[in-house]
Write a protein that holds these residues in place. Structure first.
Motif, PDB file in Angstrom:
ATOM      1  N   LYS A   1       0.809  -1.223   0.000  1.00 30.55           N
ATOM      2  CA  LYS A   1       0.000   0.000   0.000  1.00 30.55           C
ATOM      3  C   LYS A   1       0.840   1.271   0.000  1.00 30.55           C
ATOM      4  CE  LYS A   1      -3.878  -2.196   2.266  1.00 30.55           C
ATOM      5  NZ  LYS A   1      -4.821  -2.164   3.388  1.00 30.55           N
ATOM      6  N   ALA A   2       2.135   1.136  -0.183  1.00 32.71           N
ATOM      7  CA  ALA A   2       3.030   2.296  -0.147  1.00 32.71           C
ATOM      8  C   ALA A   2       3.485   2.671  -1.555  1.00 32.71           C
ATOM      9  CB  ALA A   2       4.250   1.984   0.715  1.00 32.71           C
ATOM     10  N   GLU A   3       3.419   3.964  -1.863  1.00 37.05           N
ATOM     11  CA  GLU A   3       3.989   4.453  -3.117  1.00 37.05           C
ATOM     12  C   GLU A   3       5.501   4.487  -2.956  1.00 37.05           C
ATOM     13  OE1 GLU A   3       4.497   8.556  -5.587  1.00 37.05           O
ATOM     14  OE2 GLU A   3       2.541   8.226  -4.670  1.00 37.05           O
ATOM     15  N   ILE A   4       6.214   3.990  -3.958  1.00 39.96           N
ATOM     16  CA  ILE A   4       7.675   3.952  -3.898  1.00 39.96           C
ATOM     17  C   ILE A   4       8.264   4.436  -5.219  1.00 39.96           C
ATOM     18  CG2 ILE A   4       7.718   2.040  -2.247  1.00 39.96           C
ATOM     19  CD1 ILE A   4       8.554   0.182  -4.618  1.00 39.96           C
ATOM     20  N   VAL A   5       9.549   4.740  -5.191  1.00 40.30           N
ATOM     21  CA  VAL A   5      10.360   4.894  -6.391  1.00 40.30           C
ATOM     22  C   VAL A   5      11.351   3.745  -6.332  1.00 40.30           C
ATOM     23  CG1 VAL A   5      12.078   6.282  -7.615  1.00 40.30           C
ATOM     24  CG2 VAL A   5      10.089   7.398  -6.554  1.00 40.30           C
ATOM     25  N   LEU A   6      11.304   2.889  -7.331  1.00 44.87           N
ATOM     26  CA  LEU A   6      12.156   1.710  -7.378  1.00 44.87           C
ATOM     27  C   LEU A   6      13.258   1.927  -8.401  1.00 44.87           C
ATOM     28  CD1 LEU A   6      12.552  -1.215  -6.383  1.00 44.87           C
ATOM     29  CD2 LEU A   6      11.106  -1.950  -8.297  1.00 44.87           C
TER      30      LEU A   6
END
Length: 151
Positions: free
Chosen positions: A113-118
């Motif tokens: 449920k977390a927005e990330i930059v991968l």
């Protein structure tokens, strides 16, 4: 000679700005991640943001731009090892096969449920940017995934 807004950070600090969508470039301690046509995420050493900001502002001069320091809101987790892709895949919908998401690839996505930059830094190494308040959540889920591969 005019100075393009996208090129200004490169001029200011010797940091190349990626012109390839969803790719990161690095020089020394600084990296630039292409997150959109007009969006680069600059990542550097802790405490170096104010000096980088000053250099960029000086290089941009009178050009119109938006430069936002998000270091206060960001946290990150590094994921390394032979199961790094599989661990991230437990919460991320992207195809992390090396042919689909090669070294240097970066993008916005989600982990659970977390927005990330991968960002894939090496074949078995990922840098995951996340809002600081989600860092314990992300780290806990990754620890659970790691336990599956150790047991």
């Amino acid at each position: 000679v005019g100075l393009d807004v996208a090129a200004a950070p490169a001029v200011a600090a010797g940091l190349p700005i990626s012109t390839v969508p969803c790719r990161a470039v690095s020089i020394g301690d600084w990296s630039a991640l292409w997150l959109g046509p007009d969006e680069q995420l600059l990542i550097g050493p802790e405490g170096g943001g104010s000096s980088m900001k000053a250099l960029i502002e000086q290089a941009l001069g009178a050009l119109q731009y938006s430069l936002v320091d998000v270091s206060h809101r960001q946290g990150f987790v590094e994921v390394h090892g032979p199961h790094a892709s599989a661990m991230i895949s437990t919460g991320c919908p992207l195809d992390l096969d090396i042919r689909q998401f090669p070294v240097g690839a970066c993008t916005r996505t989600v982990f659970a449920k977390a927005e990330i930059v991968l960002w894939r830094r090496a074949i078995e190494s990922f840098h995951v940017e996340v809002w600081r308040s989600f860092t314990p959540y992300l780290a806990g889920l990754l620890a659970q995934a790691e336990a599956e591969f150790q047991g």
